[in-house]
Scaffold this active site. Sequence first.
Site, PDB file in Angstrom:
ATOM      1  N   LYS A  44      51.673  61.840  54.529  1.00 36.05           N
ATOM      2  CA  LYS A  44      52.264  62.913  53.709  1.00 36.05           C
ATOM      3  C   LYS A  44      53.607  62.407  53.195  1.00 36.05           C
ATOM      4  O   LYS A  44      54.592  62.416  53.895  1.00 36.05           O
ATOM      5  CB  LYS A  44      52.455  64.153  54.586  1.00 36.05           C
ATOM      6  CG  LYS A  44      52.417  65.486  53.857  1.00 36.05           C
ATOM      7  CD  LYS A  44      53.505  65.701  52.839  1.00 36.05           C
ATOM      8  CE  LYS A  44      54.806  66.207  53.406  1.00 36.05           C
ATOM      9  NZ  LYS A  44      55.872  66.252  52.372  1.00 36.05           N
ATOM     10  N   GLU A  48      75.738  64.261  59.513  1.00 38.89           N
ATOM     11  CA  GLU A  48      75.179  63.277  58.591  1.00 38.89           C
ATOM     12  C   GLU A  48      75.286  63.812  57.165  1.00 38.89           C
ATOM     13  O   GLU A  48      74.793  64.890  56.866  1.00 38.89           O
ATOM     14  CB  GLU A  48      73.705  63.032  58.940  1.00 38.89           C
ATOM     15  CG  GLU A  48      73.056  62.021  58.037  1.00 38.89           C
ATOM     16  CD  GLU A  48      71.620  61.693  58.454  1.00 38.89           C
ATOM     17  OE1 GLU A  48      70.799  62.613  58.561  1.00 38.89           O
ATOM     18  OE2 GLU A  48      71.345  60.499  58.672  1.00 38.89           O
TER      19      GLU A  48
HETATM   20  P1  NAI Z   1      63.274  66.657  55.681  1.00 39.47           P
HETATM   21  O1  NAI Z   1      63.366  66.225  57.093  1.00 39.47           O
HETATM   22  O2  NAI Z   1      63.109  68.127  55.394  1.00 39.47           O
HETATM   23  O3  NAI Z   1      62.025  65.913  54.963  1.00 39.47           O
HETATM   24  C1  NAI Z   1      61.413  64.732  55.406  1.00 39.47           C
HETATM   25  C2  NAI Z   1      59.900  64.881  55.341  1.00 39.47           C
HETATM   26  O4  NAI Z   1      59.502  65.926  56.214  1.00 39.47           O
HETATM   27  C3  NAI Z   1      59.340  65.259  53.970  1.00 39.47           C
HETATM   28  O5  NAI Z   1      58.098  64.622  53.784  1.00 39.47           O
HETATM   29  C4  NAI Z   1      59.153  66.756  54.086  1.00 39.47           C
HETATM   30  O6  NAI Z   1      58.183  67.272  53.214  1.00 39.47           O
HETATM   31  C5  NAI Z   1      58.711  66.890  55.525  1.00 39.47           C
HETATM   32  N1  NAI Z   1      58.942  68.203  56.133  1.00 39.47           N
HETATM   33  C6  NAI Z   1      59.931  69.096  55.861  1.00 39.47           C
HETATM   34  N2  NAI Z   1      59.795  70.193  56.621  1.00 39.47           N
HETATM   35  C7  NAI Z   1      58.708  70.007  57.405  1.00 39.47           C
HETATM   36  C8  NAI Z   1      58.060  70.777  58.405  1.00 39.47           C
HETATM   37  N3  NAI Z   1      58.496  71.984  58.748  1.00 39.47           N
HETATM   38  N4  NAI Z   1      56.977  70.261  59.019  1.00 39.47           N
HETATM   39  C9  NAI Z   1      56.520  69.031  58.684  1.00 39.47           C
HETATM   40  N5  NAI Z   1      57.087  68.254  57.734  1.00 39.47           N
HETATM   41  C10 NAI Z   1      58.161  68.742  57.096  1.00 39.47           C
HETATM   42  O7  NAI Z   1      64.528  66.094  54.926  1.00 39.47           O
HETATM   43  P2  NAI Z   1      65.182  66.606  53.551  1.00 39.47           P
HETATM   44  O8  NAI Z   1      65.206  68.099  53.521  1.00 39.47           O
HETATM   45  O9  NAI Z   1      64.535  65.910  52.436  1.00 39.47           O
HETATM   46  O10 NAI Z   1      66.655  66.058  53.712  1.00 39.47           O
HETATM   47  C11 NAI Z   1      67.608  66.775  54.482  1.00 39.47           C
HETATM   48  C12 NAI Z   1      68.465  65.839  55.284  1.00 39.47           C
HETATM   49  O11 NAI Z   1      67.656  65.122  56.197  1.00 39.47           O
HETATM   50  C13 NAI Z   1      69.185  64.765  54.512  1.00 39.47           C
HETATM   51  O12 NAI Z   1      70.378  65.223  53.959  1.00 39.47           O
HETATM   52  C14 NAI Z   1      69.423  63.738  55.578  1.00 39.47           C
HETATM   53  O13 NAI Z   1      70.563  64.076  56.325  1.00 39.47           O
HETATM   54  C15 NAI Z   1      68.207  63.852  56.459  1.00 39.47           C
HETATM   55  N6  NAI Z   1      67.202  62.812  56.146  1.00 39.47           N
HETATM   56  C16 NAI Z   1      67.091  61.747  56.980  1.00 39.47           C
HETATM   57  C17 NAI Z   1      66.219  60.723  56.688  1.00 39.47           C
HETATM   58  C18 NAI Z   1      66.083  59.537  57.565  1.00 39.47           C
HETATM   59  O14 NAI Z   1      65.678  58.489  57.092  1.00 39.47           O
HETATM   60  N7  NAI Z   1      66.359  59.640  58.841  1.00 39.47           N
HETATM   61  C19 NAI Z   1      65.414  60.740  55.461  1.00 39.47           C
HETATM   62  C20 NAI Z   1      65.545  61.938  54.696  1.00 39.47           C
HETATM   63  C21 NAI Z   1      66.425  62.920  55.033  1.00 39.47           C
END
Ligand code: NAI
Length: 498
Positions: A197, A403
Amino acid sequence: MALDAQIDQHARDFVARHHQMLIGKDWVDAASGQTFETYDPATGEVLATVPRGSSEDIDRAVKTARAAFDPSSPWRTMSPSERGRVIHRLGDLILEHGDELATLETLDNGKPLAIAKAADVPLAADLFHYMSGWTTKSGGSTLQISVPYMPGAEWHAYTLHEPVGVVGQIIPWNFPLLMAAWKLGPALATGCCVILKPAEQTPLSALRLGELCLEAGIPPGVVNVVTGFGEETGAPLAAHPDVDKVAFTGSTEVGRLILNAAAGNLKKVSLELGGKSPNVVYADADLETAIPGAANAIFFNHGQCCAAGSRLFVEESIYDDVVAGVADHARGITVGPGIDPNSQMGPLVSQEQLDRVCGFLSSGETEGAETVAGGKRHGDRGYFVEPTVLAGTNPQMKVEAEEIFGPVVTVRPFEKGGLPPDANNTNYGLAAGVWTQDLSKAHRTAKALRAGTVWVNCYNVFDAALPFGGYKESGWGREMGAEALKLYTEVKSVVTLL
Ligand code: NAI
Ligand code: MG
């Protein structure tokens, strides 16, 4: 779009297609028929329309993956060396289509094309090449056992390493293709079947990768790609009772949701979450490398790196020089559309991230941080933010505690005499940097830092052979290297009384 003519024709053709998701051998619309739009972050304009998956699509993909995992299936009966060959071929295909894939990354994510070509694409290919070698080399062991309550008995005991099964993989938008590779590589090497996904912001390269998987000879159903939003598509995948394992990279907040969702059938979980990594510059560092190194540690990929060196600690005696040097570096970065060859830094990925990062910048101002460079949005079109250096912060301020995931570094002096007291003062533990010419100080510091990766006199160095993952709230498990195989392997002990 004035830059249109420069865009790789294959990528342009791909973007313009009617996008469908991959389930088995079929490219299909969402069961609901719904779609959603992705945006070009350099302009904010609609880039493509993709299927909006729901639990119905996840169910279908899980059934398909389960069938592909049947013991008599082409995938399960494929010899390890043939499995290695198809994975290797996938790496080759990524390189062959490198310009197209790099362009898709730039259009979808915003990163400079030169970076996508130099880093994202070759690292993704290398991950598959590296993992392809493990198919013939990972295995169990034979064990010497003696059972106290069965004296004199003779035994033949061994372990089998078996694929964990059907795996859900949920990935973020900061390195869309590379994160897909980090996830798929070890899952395929161990013989698992996958429902991938991709992030809703950046689904295009994962869809193209799905095509390349089939072209490489990976049997249909082994890799399924379902596009959609987190709550609608990711959540039902993480909760699905017939999924054996879920692997997630993204926010710590969603990591906790994944963990809860996985509790139903106690599926295995691996998590690669956020960071607030300390980068420590000692007075004896070679400043010619440490200053640009500290700048790149935060500004690479616009700070949208889980490992970004976002908390810079500089020994007192060189503090002013380093702050001035990093600030100069920040001011010298050319910010512009990723597709423009002159751009050194592109836009953030989305309006949401722009709002989030600008929110941090105004909270820094309110809380009394001193803006040494940057500090605001760049321009009024697209999602650009100025490379920013904030001084005079403390661990209670949001900008130093949380972060930011943008091109924003906080910098603070520390007194001579060992590790800065606040270096480990964070709930995260993903990465850290150390800059010194004193060998034993480097190793002492590396040992004292509670982080999954420590870079000495370098930063953001990744290799398919190097395990990567987090201490503390930065995650569970290690991706890449031989460690990654463990995330996708069940170990079976077999004991025979002779
Ligand atoms: P997110 O954690 O919401 O999204 C990452 C992935 O998880 C996407 O594919 C999204 O569709 C999926 N996702 C979101 N909610 C979910 C749920 N309830 N159940 C299953 N999958 C779900 O991150 P977002 O909102 O894009 O970014 C927010 C913050 O997260 C950023 O500002 C950053 O601080 C952090 N982040 C960290 C990353 C890393 O590489 N560790 C990468 C992206 C974001
Ligand atoms: Mg989110």
